[in-house]
Design an enzyme around this catalytic site. Sequence first.
Site, PDB file in Angstrom:
ATOM      1  N   GLY A 105       1.743   2.368  10.595  1.00  0.00           N
ATOM      2  CA  GLY A 105       2.670   3.482  10.448  1.00  0.00           C
ATOM      3  C   GLY A 105       3.312   3.922  11.753  1.00  0.00           C
ATOM      4  O   GLY A 105       3.936   4.971  11.819  1.00  0.00           O
ATOM      5  N   GLY A 164       2.591  -1.113   4.273  1.00  0.00           N
ATOM      6  CA  GLY A 164       2.626   0.306   3.948  1.00  0.00           C
ATOM      7  C   GLY A 164       4.056   0.805   3.818  1.00  0.00           C
ATOM      8  O   GLY A 164       4.705   0.644   2.781  1.00  0.00           O
ATOM      9  N   GLY A 165       4.582   1.381   4.895  1.00  0.00           N
ATOM     10  CA  GLY A 165       5.902   2.024   4.848  1.00  0.00           C
ATOM     11  C   GLY A 165       6.993   1.172   4.220  1.00  0.00           C
ATOM     12  O   GLY A 165       7.771   1.653   3.392  1.00  0.00           O
ATOM     13  N   HIS A 171      -9.786   1.047   4.364  1.00  0.00           N
ATOM     14  CA  HIS A 171      -8.535   1.293   5.098  1.00  0.00           C
ATOM     15  C   HIS A 171      -8.832   2.237   6.267  1.00  0.00           C
ATOM     16  O   HIS A 171      -9.652   3.149   6.147  1.00  0.00           O
ATOM     17  CB  HIS A 171      -7.475   1.894   4.170  1.00  0.00           C
ATOM     18  CG  HIS A 171      -6.111   1.903   4.794  1.00  0.00           C
ATOM     19  ND1 HIS A 171      -5.726   2.859   5.706  1.00  0.00           N
ATOM     20  CD2 HIS A 171      -5.061   1.056   4.677  1.00  0.00           C
ATOM     21  CE1 HIS A 171      -4.488   2.596   6.105  1.00  0.00           C
ATOM     22  NE2 HIS A 171      -4.063   1.513   5.494  1.00  0.00           N
ATOM     23  N   GLU A 204      -5.902  -5.053  10.257  1.00  0.00           N
ATOM     24  CA  GLU A 204      -4.943  -3.975  10.483  1.00  0.00           C
ATOM     25  C   GLU A 204      -5.286  -3.236  11.781  1.00  0.00           C
ATOM     26  O   GLU A 204      -6.114  -2.313  11.759  1.00  0.00           O
ATOM     27  CB  GLU A 204      -4.986  -2.980   9.318  1.00  0.00           C
ATOM     28  CG  GLU A 204      -4.573  -3.576   7.984  1.00  0.00           C
ATOM     29  CD  GLU A 204      -3.938  -2.525   7.096  1.00  0.00           C
ATOM     30  OE1 GLU A 204      -2.795  -2.743   6.672  1.00  0.00           O
ATOM     31  OE2 GLU A 204      -4.554  -1.484   6.838  1.00  0.00           O
ATOM     32  N   GLU A 224      -7.345   4.671   7.397  1.00  0.00           N
ATOM     33  CA  GLU A 224      -7.155   6.103   7.122  1.00  0.00           C
ATOM     34  C   GLU A 224      -8.374   6.678   6.416  1.00  0.00           C
ATOM     35  O   GLU A 224      -8.703   7.862   6.580  1.00  0.00           O
ATOM     36  CB  GLU A 224      -5.863   6.302   6.305  1.00  0.00           C
ATOM     37  CG  GLU A 224      -4.634   6.069   7.180  1.00  0.00           C
ATOM     38  CD  GLU A 224      -3.400   5.576   6.451  1.00  0.00           C
ATOM     39  OE1 GLU A 224      -3.341   5.651   5.210  1.00  0.00           O
ATOM     40  OE2 GLU A 224      -2.478   5.086   7.146  1.00  0.00           O
ATOM     41  N   ASN A 283       0.874  -1.173   0.000  1.00  0.00           N
ATOM     42  CA  ASN A 283       0.000   0.000   0.000  1.00  0.00           C
ATOM     43  C   ASN A 283       0.909   1.221   0.000  1.00  0.00           C
ATOM     44  O   ASN A 283       1.449   1.593   1.046  1.00  0.00           O
ATOM     45  CB  ASN A 283      -0.909  -0.010   1.235  1.00  0.00           C
ATOM     46  CG  ASN A 283      -1.737   1.258   1.329  1.00  0.00           C
ATOM     47  OD1 ASN A 283      -1.838   2.014   0.369  1.00  0.00           O
ATOM     48  ND2 ASN A 283      -2.341   1.492   2.489  1.00  0.00           N
ATOM     49  N   TRP A 284       1.078   1.807  -1.188  1.00  0.00           N
ATOM     50  CA  TRP A 284       1.978   2.963  -1.287  1.00  0.00           C
ATOM     51  C   TRP A 284       1.392   4.206  -0.622  1.00  0.00           C
ATOM     52  O   TRP A 284       2.090   5.193  -0.432  1.00  0.00           O
ATOM     53  CB  TRP A 284       2.278   3.278  -2.759  1.00  0.00           C
ATOM     54  CG  TRP A 284       3.185   2.321  -3.452  1.00  0.00           C
ATOM     55  CD1 TRP A 284       3.742   1.179  -2.942  1.00  0.00           C
ATOM     56  CD2 TRP A 284       3.656   2.433  -4.805  1.00  0.00           C
ATOM     57  NE1 TRP A 284       4.533   0.578  -3.898  1.00  0.00           N
ATOM     58  CE2 TRP A 284       4.498   1.317  -5.049  1.00  0.00           C
ATOM     59  CE3 TRP A 284       3.459   3.348  -5.837  1.00  0.00           C
ATOM     60  CZ2 TRP A 284       5.134   1.113  -6.285  1.00  0.00           C
ATOM     61  CZ3 TRP A 284       4.070   3.148  -7.069  1.00  0.00           C
ATOM     62  CH2 TRP A 284       4.908   2.039  -7.283  1.00  0.00           C
ATOM     63  N   LYS A 285       0.094   4.172  -0.325  1.00  0.00           N
ATOM     64  CA  LYS A 285      -0.608   5.360   0.195  1.00  0.00           C
ATOM     65  C   LYS A 285      -0.369   6.540  -0.751  1.00  0.00           C
ATOM     66  O   LYS A 285      -0.200   6.335  -1.952  1.00  0.00           O
ATOM     67  CB  LYS A 285      -0.169   5.684   1.626  1.00  0.00           C
ATOM     68  CG  LYS A 285      -0.168   4.465   2.535  1.00  0.00           C
ATOM     69  CD  LYS A 285      -0.108   4.838   3.983  1.00  0.00           C
ATOM     70  CE  LYS A 285       0.155   3.607   4.821  1.00  0.00           C
ATOM     71  NZ  LYS A 285      -0.287   3.762   6.182  1.00  0.00           N
ATOM     72  N   SER A 337       2.770  -2.089  10.349  1.00  0.00           N
ATOM     73  CA  SER A 337       4.217  -2.074  10.582  1.00  0.00           C
ATOM     74  C   SER A 337       4.877  -3.422  10.305  1.00  0.00           C
ATOM     75  O   SER A 337       5.843  -3.800  10.973  1.00  0.00           O
ATOM     76  CB  SER A 337       4.544  -1.571  11.995  1.00  0.00           C
ATOM     77  OG  SER A 337       4.063  -0.241  12.157  1.00  0.00           O
TER      78      SER A 337
HETATM   79  C1  PEP Z   1      -1.129   0.196   5.761  1.00  0.00           C
HETATM   80  O1  PEP Z   1      -1.170   1.366   5.462  1.00  0.00           O
HETATM   81  O2  PEP Z   1      -2.002  -0.578   5.335  1.00  0.00           O
HETATM   82  C2  PEP Z   1      -0.046  -0.256   6.631  1.00  0.00           C
HETATM   83  C3  PEP Z   1      -0.097  -1.465   7.132  1.00  0.00           C
HETATM   84  O3  PEP Z   1       0.965   0.645   6.872  1.00  0.00           O
HETATM   85  P1  PEP Z   1       2.336   0.351   7.647  1.00  0.00           P
HETATM   86  O4  PEP Z   1       2.885  -0.945   7.098  1.00  0.00           O
HETATM   87  O5  PEP Z   1       3.192   1.531   7.323  1.00  0.00           O
HETATM   88  O6  PEP Z   1       2.009   0.233   9.087  1.00  0.00           O
END
Ligand code: PEP
Length: 252
Positions: A175, A234-235, A98, A169, A100, A8-10, A213
């Site tokens: 994040g 994500g990150g 998601h 999640e 967010e 997930n590049w966001k 994470s």
């Molecule tokens: C996400 O945005 O779905 C996610 C899991 O982010 P991160 O890996 O950065 O926690």
Amino acid sequence: MTALIAANWKMNASLAGNEALLSALAAGIASKPACDVALCIPAPYLAQFVALVSQLPALAGVALGAQDVSSQPSGAFTGEVSAAMLKDFGCRYAIVGHSERRQYHGETDALVAAKAQQALAQGITPIVCVGETLAERDAGRTTEVVKRQLAAVIQANGHCISEIVVAYEPVWAIGTGKTASPQDAQAVHAVLRAQLAAASANASRVKIIYGGSMNAANAAMLLAQPDIDGGLVGGASLKAIDFLSIVSAACA
Ligand code: PEP
């Protein structure tokens, strides 16, 4: 079950940056990875992805995904992107719900369910995100919250439910660098697995992936749990070396 690792590049991308990241991924990925790999990228770059993949044959096995989809099929919904539009670019997946989007855009369980419905109608697999906040966790409400979020999608999508992917999640882990312990994540995945099994005879094929994470250091332990079928990353998906090592852990 074949694992799924979805990036997930966001809202992190640029034409030049995408080219560099995709080239680096192409240099390190097997052309037929032993697990499913998807990149959920910002919608404006879908065409660039399609063009670059045609020049980078090593990425032929990497599926394209979106980070959201409209709950409506078409029409006067300014700014929205429909499932049919995503389909035009060959999207195989669309993240829905998601945290967010639930948090910053007020998306309700019912809206998320309608988005999943639109994706399914176009043959796109919705990656349905569920997860509790820290306050909900501290109040002992994790199971109630994730079951309520998933129930809305099950109710709206009936017999198609075996075609979804669920991403657990925990909001407090996204994040933040904090990860659910493999045992805690497994316990929630088992709850979700049981809920799906009660809803559909075919639910055993639904992948339940973990996000929050996930990184190169913790991926293998999380993925070793019996009900963790992959990761939503994500990150760590923004650095080729990190994402490739998560893919390697899943494909092992
Ligand atoms: C996400 O945005 O779905 C996610 C899991 O982010 P991160 O890996 O950065 O926690």
